[in-house]
Write a protein that holds these residues in place. Structure first.
Motif, mmCIF file in Angstrom:
data_model
loop_
_atom_site.group_PDB
_atom_site.id
_atom_site.type_symbol
_atom_site.label_atom_id
_atom_site.label_comp_id
_atom_site.label_asym_id
_atom_site.label_seq_id
_atom_site.Cartn_x
_atom_site.Cartn_y
_atom_site.Cartn_z
ATOM 1 N N GLY A 360 0.818 -1.216 0.000
ATOM 2 C CA GLY A 360 0.000 0.000 0.000
ATOM 3 C C GLY A 360 0.841 1.250 0.000
ATOM 4 N N LEU A 361 2.132 1.088 0.289
ATOM 5 C CA LEU A 361 3.010 2.243 0.328
ATOM 6 C C LEU A 361 3.113 2.901 -1.045
ATOM 7 C CD1 LEU A 361 4.988 4.030 1.873
ATOM 8 C CD2 LEU A 361 6.777 2.323 1.412
ATOM 9 N N ALA A 362 3.202 2.090 -2.100
ATOM 10 C CA ALA A 362 3.323 2.656 -3.446
ATOM 11 C C ALA A 362 2.082 3.464 -3.816
ATOM 12 C CB ALA A 362 3.562 1.548 -4.463
ATOM 13 N N LYS A 363 0.903 2.995 -3.421
ATOM 14 C CA LYS A 363 -0.320 3.744 -3.742
ATOM 15 C C LYS A 363 -0.333 5.088 -3.035
ATOM 16 C CE LYS A 363 -3.310 -0.202 -4.841
ATOM 17 N NZ LYS A 363 -4.540 -0.940 -4.471
ATOM 18 N N GLU A 364 0.100 5.108 -1.768
ATOM 19 C CA GLU A 364 0.188 6.381 -1.045
ATOM 20 C C GLU A 364 1.170 7.323 -1.741
ATOM 21 O OE1 GLU A 364 0.984 5.938 3.188
ATOM 22 O OE2 GLU A 364 0.314 3.853 3.050
ATOM 23 N N TRP A 365 2.292 6.773 -2.116
ATOM 24 C CA TRP A 365 3.352 7.558 -2.746
ATOM 25 C C TRP A 365 2.886 8.115 -4.086
ATOM 26 C CZ3 TRP A 365 8.762 5.128 -4.213
ATOM 27 C CH2 TRP A 365 9.716 6.142 -4.313
ATOM 28 N N VAL A 462 13.231 15.303 -6.524
ATOM 29 C CA VAL A 462 13.775 15.349 -5.167
ATOM 30 C C VAL A 462 12.663 15.284 -4.119
ATOM 31 C CG1 VAL A 462 15.166 16.702 -3.553
ATOM 32 C CG2 VAL A 462 15.794 16.606 -5.978
ATOM 33 N N ARG A 463 11.593 16.013 -4.328
ATOM 34 C CA ARG A 463 10.511 16.004 -3.340
ATOM 35 C C ARG A 463 9.949 14.593 -3.106
ATOM 36 N NH1 ARG A 463 7.665 20.342 -1.402
ATOM 37 N NH2 ARG A 463 8.395 21.678 -3.106
ATOM 38 N N PRO A 464 9.702 13.778 -4.144
ATOM 39 C CA PRO A 464 9.211 12.417 -3.878
ATOM 40 C C PRO A 464 10.181 11.564 -3.059
ATOM 41 C CG PRO A 464 8.861 13.000 -6.176
ATOM 42 C CD PRO A 464 9.703 14.079 -5.587
ATOM 43 N N LEU A 468 9.329 9.741 0.657
ATOM 44 C CA LEU A 468 9.483 8.335 1.027
ATOM 45 C C LEU A 468 10.272 8.203 2.325
ATOM 46 C CD1 LEU A 468 8.980 5.391 0.162
ATOM 47 C CD2 LEU A 468 11.187 5.441 -0.986
ATOM 48 N N ASP A 469 11.305 9.012 2.495
ATOM 49 C CA ASP A 469 12.065 8.979 3.738
ATOM 50 C C ASP A 469 11.211 9.434 4.913
ATOM 51 O OD1 ASP A 469 14.379 8.788 5.449
ATOM 52 O OD2 ASP A 469 14.589 10.968 5.283
ATOM 53 N N GLY A 470 10.498 10.545 4.747
ATOM 54 C CA GLY A 470 9.706 11.065 5.850
ATOM 55 C C GLY A 470 8.522 10.199 6.203
ATOM 56 N N SER A 581 11.096 14.194 6.484
ATOM 57 C CA SER A 581 12.489 13.772 6.395
ATOM 58 C C SER A 581 13.373 14.775 7.128
ATOM 59 C CB SER A 581 12.922 13.682 4.933
ATOM 60 O OG SER A 581 14.327 13.496 4.829
ATOM 61 N N PRO A 582 14.377 14.301 7.885
ATOM 62 C CA PRO A 582 15.293 15.240 8.539
ATOM 63 C C PRO A 582 16.287 15.893 7.588
ATOM 64 C CG PRO A 582 15.931 12.976 9.040
ATOM 65 C CD PRO A 582 14.638 12.903 8.275
#
Length: 628
Positions: A360-365, A462-464, A468-470, A581-582
């Motif tokens: 489900g992570l890919a759908k959120e992304w 860069v934003r995507p 994913l990190d955050g 993301s930090p």
């Protein structure tokens, strides 16, 4: 999302032209098939005309290759030793161990490290003495490294520098003779095979120990090489494999996929087809573990077979236009700092990340950033001994091939690398040609177009990665060769892709959440990394190598003022702090950053694929150009 506007570059290219009117020396005739076309190229911009005679354009290809390597060595040394910008036009590099110094003409000083240097001279040498060539510079710098390197590693560096120069000269010669692809060429493959000079901050970017000249012609992407794969049949009793590759709701095994790619190849009963790089197949015959498997009838050598495959920029990953998969093969040649054989944990990692994204992570992304994705590595096939131990070098990772003939996807390293173009006397990068075309078409200053292109890249690519990190605690090793930008027909960024089954960092602080998404994650892939190490590596790969490297390319190629782009990047990072993301805060607030030191890594004799992730490379502390 529309990029944040920034002011136009202050007079970098003179006053704006009238709308629709060509700039001096540029044509408004632009091929519409895609932004990487070769016909009707615009001429160089006025700023480009003001450049000193560039040694990369020297008619002697060996001279050009040597000069490019000298620049690489000096860029590395300046960064890794924190040498300050000189007050004048000459950089003095002390060589205390040799009792002398190098005097280096500075053609361009880059705030991000992509300096342009002229031929260096030894201090005190007579005016008629030749400049120091790359082998001499490498030998002198290795002597200065002191206890971090020994004589053996210094000699190894010199030998590999010479190898890299020789191969680069061959690539330049070939591309000057054959600068353009066929009209119906695969866009993705054209981009992958255009990286002639390699990493601008690596001492030996094109060294490939173990390849003969005849092999290099077949196996080098820069020479437009291609070759059939070498096939072996693996008895299923020693087959190691995993697959999450699905088609029409059905999971296919890696063996089913390789059988499809093998075409009409006949296999012995109870075996699976394993493709190998031809160089690797020849080398494996000398390994005892492989000869034992052959003698026992558990491996069957079937030889070369099938249509040719084409090496991509990594050399060992191969592509065939129209095939459903690309293949990441083991290759025991030492390329840059490592022998490129797949590790078993990396094979597990590629499939694991694919499964993680399917939770489900890919759908959120995709909902947040529909133009970006990871090029998946959902299946692999390898060989174990009868006792269950992995046999190194006998393996293949199967990678999705999402790029059709018309998909203009280009890795950032290839986009920014100078290369010959048809009918043009000077080497130019795809980035320079694209920005010049856009400026000619719109009648806007080159600097303003470059700034808009850069801001679109930040939003689309860069934003995507920061999202994913955050959101998931997954940081990507998104350096320039692993990061692809997808261009629209005019050349603007419209999306991006990340590729590399090696380059993932699962944050230790997100372990519980990732376990909930995919129970057992990290058990075989060894992907969880402490947050401190993740922060250091993420800041280098995405922040320094990728984005600051792109800014350096814009500046060194006289497309934009780096100070303007650094200000734009700071503005972008301020808006990106809310992604979780930090990294944005780290890049904005830290006065220094940790940076990979490719020259020191080489002089320490490190193989970057061996050992714990936090000790595979040498890192140094550099001033943060975003804080200057």
């Amino acid at each position: 999302m529309n990029p944040t506007p920034v002011p136009e570059a202050p007079g970098a290219d003179g006053p704006p032209s009238a709308p629709g009117r060509p700039r001096p020396g540029e044509s408004t005739t632009v091929p519409r098939q895609h932004s990487g076309g070769y016909e009707d190229l615009p001429g160089p911009s006025p700023a480009h005309d003001r450049l000193e005679a560039d040694h990369l354009d020297h008619p002697d290809a060996h001279h050009a290759a040597d000069a490019a390597t000298v620049e690489n060595l000096l860029r590395c040394w300046v960064r890794e030793k924190n040498l300050p910008q000189p007050a004048g036009k000459t950089l003095r590099v002390p060589l205390d161990a040799s009792g002398t110094a190098l005097l280096v003409p500075v053609h361009y000083w880059s705030p991000t490290g992509w300096h342009r240097f002229g031929p260096p001279a030894l201090e005190g040498a007579p005016p008629t003495a030749p400049s120091a060539d790359a082998v001499t510079v490498a030998a002198l710098l290795s002597r200065e490294s002191g206890p971090v390197g020994d004589h053996r590693e210094g000699a190894d560096l010199v030998g590999r520098v010479a190898d890299s120069i020789r191969r680069t000269a061959d690539f330049i010669t070939h591309r000057r003779q054959h600068p353009g692809p066929a009209a119906d060429a695969d866009f993705f493959l054209t981009a992958e095979q255009s990286l002639l000079l390699g990493h601008p901050l690596h001492p030996t970017p094109k060294s490939r120990e173990g390849l003969s000249e005849s092999e290099a012609r077949l196996y080098s992407p820069e020479l437009n090489g291609c070759f059939p794969l070498h096939w072996v049949a693996v008895d299923r009793s020693v087959l190691a494999t995993d697959s999450a590759w699905t088609e029409q709701g059905r999971t296919l095994t890696a063996g089913q996929l390789t059988s499809r790619l093998a075409g009409d190849l006949t296999l012995p009963d109870n075996t699976a087809a394993l493709p190998l790089h031809p160089w690797q197949a020849r080398e494996l015959l000398h390994r005892p573990a492989v000869t034992e498997l052959l003698s026992a009838g558990l491996l069957h050598d079937l030889g070369p077979h099938g249509d040719p495959w084409h090496p991509t920029s990594s050399v060992r990953t191969v592509h065939r236009p129209g095939a459903p998969a690309m293949l990441k093969l083991s290759l025991g040649v030492r390329i840059t700092n490592s022998r490129r054989e797949n590790l078993r944990k990396e094979l597990h990692r590629g499939v694991e990340v694919h499964r993680l994204l399917r939770t489900g992570l890919a759908k959120e992304w995709q909902a947040a950033h529909p133009g970006f994705d990871i090029v998946r590595d959902p299946a692999w096939l390898a060989v174990d001994t009868p006792s269950g131990e992995p046999v190194p070098g006998l393996d293949v990772m199967l990678r999705h091939n999402p790029f059709g003939l018309g998909d203009d996807a280009v890795c950032i390293a290839s986009l920014t690398a100078p290369r010959p173009w048809p009918g043009r006397p000077r080497m130019r990068s795809r980035l320079a040609v694209t920005v010049s075309r856009l400026a000619a078409r719109t009648g806007r200053p080159t600097g303003a177009v470059a700034a808009e292109w850069f801001l679109r890249y930040l939003d689309q690519v860069v934003r995507p990665v920061l999202w994913l990190d955050g959101t998931a605690g997954v940081a990507l090793e998104a350096h320039q060769q692993n990061t692809l930008v997808i261009l629209d027909p005019d050349g603007w960024p419209r999306g991006g892709r990340y590729r590399d089954n090696q380059g993932y960092y699962f944050r230790e602080s997100h372990r519980a959440a990732l376990e909930r998404r995919l129970p057992g994650i990290g058990t075989h892939s060894d992907t969880f990394v402490s947050d401190d190490v993740t922060d250091e590596r993420f800041a280098y790969y995405l922040g320094i190598n990728n984005v600051l490297g792109l800014i350096g390319a814009f500046g060194a190629q006289r497309l934009a003022d780096e100070r303007l782009l650094l200000a734009a990047f700071r503005q972008f990072l301020t808006t990106a702090t809310g992604l979780g993301s930090p990294l944005p805060t780290r890049l904005l607030d830290s006065p220094t950053l940790r940076c990979k030191a490719n020259l020191m890594t080489r002089l320490n004799g490190l193989d970057e694929l061996v050992g714990p992730v936090d000790t595979q490379s040498v890192y140094v502390t550099i001033a943060n150009p975003l804080r200057r």
